[in-house]
Design an enzyme around this catalytic site. Sequence first.
Site, mmCIF file in Angstrom:
data_model
loop_
_atom_site.group_PDB
_atom_site.id
_atom_site.type_symbol
_atom_site.label_atom_id
_atom_site.label_comp_id
_atom_site.label_asym_id
_atom_site.label_seq_id
_atom_site.Cartn_x
_atom_site.Cartn_y
_atom_site.Cartn_z
ATOM 1 N N HIS A 90 -25.363 53.030 -55.128
ATOM 2 C CA HIS A 90 -24.331 52.733 -54.572
ATOM 3 C C HIS A 90 -23.052 53.313 -55.562
ATOM 4 C CE1 HIS A 90 -21.118 50.478 -52.579
ATOM 5 N NE2 HIS A 90 -21.157 49.668 -53.473
ATOM 6 N N HIS A 103 -18.677 54.096 -55.174
ATOM 7 C CA HIS A 103 -17.126 53.603 -54.964
ATOM 8 C C HIS A 103 -16.571 55.539 -55.317
ATOM 9 C CE1 HIS A 103 -16.380 49.060 -53.679
ATOM 10 N NE2 HIS A 103 -17.614 49.492 -54.004
ATOM 11 N N ASP A 140 -27.934 72.553 -46.157
ATOM 12 C CA ASP A 140 -28.456 72.629 -46.893
ATOM 13 C C ASP A 140 -29.224 70.998 -47.838
ATOM 14 O OD1 ASP A 140 -28.877 75.294 -47.438
ATOM 15 O OD2 ASP A 140 -27.653 75.355 -49.320
ATOM 16 N N HIS A 193 -15.920 50.670 -46.512
ATOM 17 C CA HIS A 193 -16.415 49.635 -48.249
ATOM 18 C C HIS A 193 -17.091 51.495 -48.793
ATOM 19 C CE1 HIS A 193 -20.042 47.479 -50.551
ATOM 20 N NE2 HIS A 193 -19.114 48.285 -50.853
ATOM 21 N N TYR A 239 -35.693 77.649 -51.047
ATOM 22 C CA TYR A 239 -34.449 77.538 -51.178
ATOM 23 C C TYR A 239 -34.223 76.681 -52.804
ATOM 24 C CZ TYR A 239 -29.840 76.104 -51.724
ATOM 25 O OH TYR A 239 -28.342 75.892 -51.929
#
Lengths: 233, 233, 233, 233
Positions: free
Chosen positions: A97, A99, A122, A173, A231
Amino acid sequence: MSKKYHDIRESAYEANMQLPKLGLVLFTFGNVSAADREERVFAIKPSGVPYEKLSPKKMVIVDFDGNIIDGDLRPSSDTKTHAVLYKHWENINGIVHTHSTYATAWAQTQRDIPIFGTTHADHLTVDVPCAPPMDDEMIKGDYEYETGFQIMNCFKEKGLSYEDVEMVLVGNHAPFTWGKTADKAVYNSAVLESVAQMAYLTEQINPSAPRLKDALIKKHFERKHGPNSYYGQ
Amino acid sequence: MSKKYHDIRESAYEANMQLPKLGLVLFTFGNVSAADREERVFAIKPSGVPYEKLSPKKMVIVDFDGNIIDGDLRPSSDTKTHAVLYKHWENINGIVHTHSTYATAWAQTQRDIPIFGTTHADHLTVDVPCAPPMDDEMIKGDYEYETGFQIMNCFKEKGLSYEDVEMVLVGNHAPFTWGKTADKAVYNSAVLESVAQMAYLTEQINPSAPRLKDALIKKHFERKHGPNSYYGQ
Amino acid sequence: MSKKYHDIRESAYEANMQLPKLGLVLFTFGNVSAADREERVFAIKPSGVPYEKLSPKKMVIVDFDGNIIDGDLRPSSDTKTHAVLYKHWENINGIVHTHSTYATAWAQTQRDIPIFGTTHADHLTVDVPCAPPMDDEMIKGDYEYETGFQIMNCFKEKGLSYEDVEMVLVGNHAPFTWGKTADKAVYNSAVLESVAQMAYLTEQINPSAPRLKDALIKKHFERKHGPNSYYGQ
Amino acid sequence: MSKKYHDIRESAYEANMQLPKLGLVLFTFGNVSAADREERVFAIKPSGVPYEKLSPKKMVIVDFDGNIIDGDLRPSSDTKTHAVLYKHWENINGIVHTHSTYATAWAQTQRDIPIFGTTHADHLTVDVPCAPPMDDEMIKGDYEYETGFQIMNCFKEKGLSYEDVEMVLVGNHAPFTWGKTADKAVYNSAVLESVAQMAYLTEQINPSAPRLKDALIKKHFERKHGPNSYYGQ
């Protein structure tokens, strides 16, 4: 301090330390966890501790119901969101998580991030989903716990698989990402931030820029994830 | 040089040195002060001295009426604004002024920064206030002194508490932030810059992005500042 | 190599090396010169030499008519523009040319940079002037020489003094700045880039943002440049 | 490992390592190759290897038909695009592919980058071409191979010479650049990113900003590339 959690503490520590290096966090505005599926626990960043003062042993061990199992510090305030996702999504072992600036700005707009190019394709073949802000009753309740359900509900409603789409914006958020390892989840956070910035610029330069066409979406996803994937740049 | 101001000189020095590290200043376009409430004085950056040449002993000691008490250098030209705020707001011990890019751009627009997300709500529950430019008579008078009153008047008119809202934009000028310590005031300056950048991006991506809803504002503020606060990432 | 130019070579070298540190140049897209008014010459960056390979002795000595006086390398291709300005503006001893991102973007728009705030007013009391692209005949002629006259003509037509306004945008090209020393000219380039970025953001956030009002322009300029100047942060 | 490819391995390695230093890549989202025209092979970055783990000997040697000639690792997934360009464009010895932020955003808009200023004109006298996304049949076929033809077709249709214009945007994908050496190709990638950012800002500041006028385009190109070239800052 129990030695049996040594590996996930190391993984969580190393992955947390990547966040400031990748420019994804200001102060302590982010956290990474790493799970041990056999023990059904995860190691997560302690709350409010600056990155430069972290160490593996400071990581807090929490079970999939959000109970603290081992560790001297309080776990991140987002711990229950991590617990809910680990409990219900069996094939992930790392959650992040942050910001980060551009991904958070998109979350604040309550818009999905349109798939405009192959950098995006991708990694996932759909727009980056933005879960709507939760109902007031859920907010007043066990907020961080409900955030986990808000994410899962968003995936159900949009018909998405958490194994195909390893990132989400929580409306108003900020982003969450995950993966088979904590390192992969951190990688996904950095990819999301880059994709978010490019999509922002794309719309600024050409407000009527079309989404990537289906043939290209399919090609780019398959060359990285398909049965004959090849890839890597 | 008096030894009795050792602690605030150290605090002011350490806090000033954070500004270039956090990318909040170009050259000397910023200053931090740290107050000693018992002595009713504060230590502030000397005027025009580059950060790499600062030291604790170069900090200038000034009383709450703006008189120089100790030190060999001229204090920052914004000193009187700091003095006014310390004199009238009893519970702050640190003040920061910068011309950080995004916060200053918002100040130049004379708009409050709308509360668009939880990054903002984790720190204050209202839009970041922008004080209007002062009347011409005030400008012609004791300008930096009046800037302090301009800030306080803005808070009075908007019904804000300086303890709940630790930041302000001075219209056409730039931001000021404060806090219980000089370190906290610097933290607030960095948070403001991040919030200002995200709000700018939010409006660019979605010009009709809604403000954060009340239930989320309340939740995020309370988990950090309420009686049962538990926030920290 | 003549020793009599030692000081301006050192000044020009030190000032040139500030450009990459301040983020104002990519590769060799910039140059600084330092003048010796008594000898009527200036030291300027050699053409095409990367900053990490510069040294004081590599600086080329050129007179105010653009003739090479001393040095083994070819001077910057912008040398004649520097020469013209030194010849006609008697009180400057340093000139900087960069293609810094935001200032160059404004130059490409052929717009003056509006004075939106005190960061701008602390340095100049008018919009940053943008000289229009020159006539085709001038371009076909001695281009870099004519660029100097284009700048001077712009100041004449706008009634500006090069001592009050130490910066200009050359339309469709990029900025030039100057000052009493090469260091001051570099300082002005960094200030211009910051002001250019903030003005861009200001218009994005509020397309109808008003210019700074006259009383504030006057106050900020006088506290830094007036007879009773006291500015310095 | 054959010693005869020592030089191009060194060149490719050194050039690849410039990409993160210039801020042009996230993780492994980029690759550089260096060609040996006599041997008709090129050295290219191995697939998926982080920059900090690269070494000259890890570079993979591939011929102009895309066959691996020497090396223990799998070559970049973009290798066939490089091979096609080397095979058909006889005078290039270096190719770079990145997903740099601003150039990729322009590619996602499917617009050419307008020539707005002399920074652009110092390097090419036309808008930076954007090749349209390829037909679905080509995408389903040998995609990376067809990308090379897509680039060449774009140049044919626009009547451009690959020797005059050393860069292209592949629509919805990202930029490719090239040059007489791998170093020059990397230089071109950095120039393109800077030009892309400035053009974006130019249109934001002045949506009706005019393209650079012909006389200036001609002058800037000739002073750098013409028979009497003298450019260098």
